[in-house]
Write an enzyme that holds these catalytic residues in place. Structure first.
Site, short mmCIF file in Angstrom:
data_model
loop_
_atom_site.label_atom_id
_atom_site.label_comp_id
_atom_site.label_asym_id
_atom_site.label_seq_id
_atom_site.Cartn_x
_atom_site.Cartn_y
_atom_site.Cartn_z
N MET A 27 0.85 -1.20 0.00
CA MET A 27 0.00 0.00 0.00
C MET A 27 0.88 1.25 0.00
O MET A 27 0.41 2.34 0.33
CB MET A 27 -0.93 0.00 1.21
CG MET A 27 -1.89 -1.19 1.18
SD MET A 27 -3.41 -0.90 2.09
CE MET A 27 -2.78 -0.63 3.73
N GLY A 28 2.15 1.09 -0.35
CA GLY A 28 3.04 2.26 -0.43
C GLY A 28 3.53 2.70 0.93
O GLY A 28 3.50 1.93 1.89
N HIS A 34 9.26 -3.44 3.51
CA HIS A 34 8.82 -3.65 2.12
C HIS A 34 10.01 -3.97 1.22
O HIS A 34 9.95 -4.87 0.38
CB HIS A 34 8.13 -2.39 1.57
CG HIS A 34 6.88 -1.98 2.29
ND1 HIS A 34 6.78 -0.81 3.00
CD2 HIS A 34 5.66 -2.57 2.38
CE1 HIS A 34 5.57 -0.70 3.51
NE2 HIS A 34 4.87 -1.75 3.15
N GLN A 150 -2.98 -12.42 7.46
CA GLN A 150 -3.20 -12.11 6.04
C GLN A 150 -2.49 -13.12 5.14
O GLN A 150 -3.06 -13.59 4.15
CB GLN A 150 -2.69 -10.69 5.77
CG GLN A 150 -2.54 -10.34 4.31
CD GLN A 150 -2.10 -8.89 4.13
OE1 GLN A 150 -2.89 -7.99 4.36
NE2 GLN A 150 -0.87 -8.66 3.73
#
Ligand code: AMP
Length: 268
Positions: A27-28, A34, A150
């Site tokens: 999601m940036g 990341h 998730q």
């Protein structure tokens, strides 16, 4: 510089006949957590695609969708030399007028932990990840264990829908003081940031035998508002009394207005 792609058709054209693609959905507001996924992706495929999409359907009413950090230029800069393609679709590209389909995952793994506190969240995640996998058709898709539940749910969706992709989970990247990197850490004020490493410290103490009740008391005293702090099986997410070799310890807690999640393996 990576190629910046904003439409599904352009991405499909670029990836046509490419049999060595790794996708890293994000999601940036990218951080070193990341980037660790992107670097791992590089070891798995010739073409690394990072998607940046703040997915509205995984935010509940009153959650931080509107103020979720957007740092597109910095994100692209961080991906220089690491990603080949950055896919940044608009909300209407992903959910055009008339869009009506949801991927809904049932069972224990979606009903406990964050599924209990955020009842619409995982259907939003399952839907957008299914779409991203269908759009990019990667050989591998890389996710962080930071969002362990998730990861389990995405593995379930991919198996259930026979999506031909290898889903791989990567370890959590932490600050030196143990705080798990998160795009939401920037919401913490100085005093909250000083307190936040207690989360990881307490998970480690539980692994070493601190009873859950005592851990909760300690965190509450320090100013945390605990959503959940539980030991669960690392595959089924069944609740467990004590840490075991096939368990993880999961926490979600508010510190000020910021909701933070973390988890560790309790394997000795
Ligand atoms: P997000 O942008 O928060 O949706 O996260 C995108 C991906 O990065 C997800 O697979 C996350 O689990 C993963 N991720 C987020 N934070 C970390 C971290 N600290 N270490 C490793 N992976 C992470």
């Amino acid at each position: 510089m990576p190629k910046i792609i904003r439409t599904i058709s352009a991405l499909r054209e670029l990836l046509a006949n490419n049999n060595s693609v790794a996708l890293v959905p994000t999601m940036g507001a990218l951080h070193a957590g990341h980037i660790s996924l992107v670097e791992y992706a590089r070891t798995k495929a010739n073409t690394v695609v990072v998607s940046i999409f703040v997915n509205p359907t995984q935010f509940g009413v009153g959650e931080d969708f509107d103020k979720y950090p957007k740092t597109e230029n910095e994100d692209i800069e961080k991906l220089r030399g690491k990603a080949d393609i950055v896919f940044i679709p608009s909300v209407t590209e992903i959910y055009p007028e008339g869009y009506a389909t949801t991927v809904s995952v049932s069972g224990n793994i979606t009903q406990v932990l964050c599924g209990k506190s955020r009842p619409t969240h995982f259907n939003g995640v399952a839907t957008v990840v299914s779409k991203l996998l269908m759009i990019a058709m990667p050989n591998v898709a890389i996710f962080g264990e930071k969002d362990y539940q998730q990861l389990l749910i995405i593995k379930r969706v991919v198996a259930d829908l026979n999506i031909p992709v290898d889903v791989i989970g990567c370890p959590i990247v932490r600050e030196k003081d143990g705080l798990a990197l998160s795009s939401r850490n920037r919401y913490l004020n100085d005093s909250e940031r000083t307190t936040a490493p207690m989360i990881y410290k307490t998970l480690c103490e539980i692994k070493d035998g601190l009873p859950i009740d005592e851990a909760k008391q300690k965190l509450t005293k320090a100013g945390f508002k605990i959503d959940y702090l539980e030991i669960r099986d690392n595959k089924t997410l069944e609740i467990l009394e004590k840490p075991t070799n096939s368990a993880r310890i999961f926490i979600a807690t508010y510190l000020g207005n910021c909701r933070l999640i973390d988890n560790i393996s309790s394997k000795i």
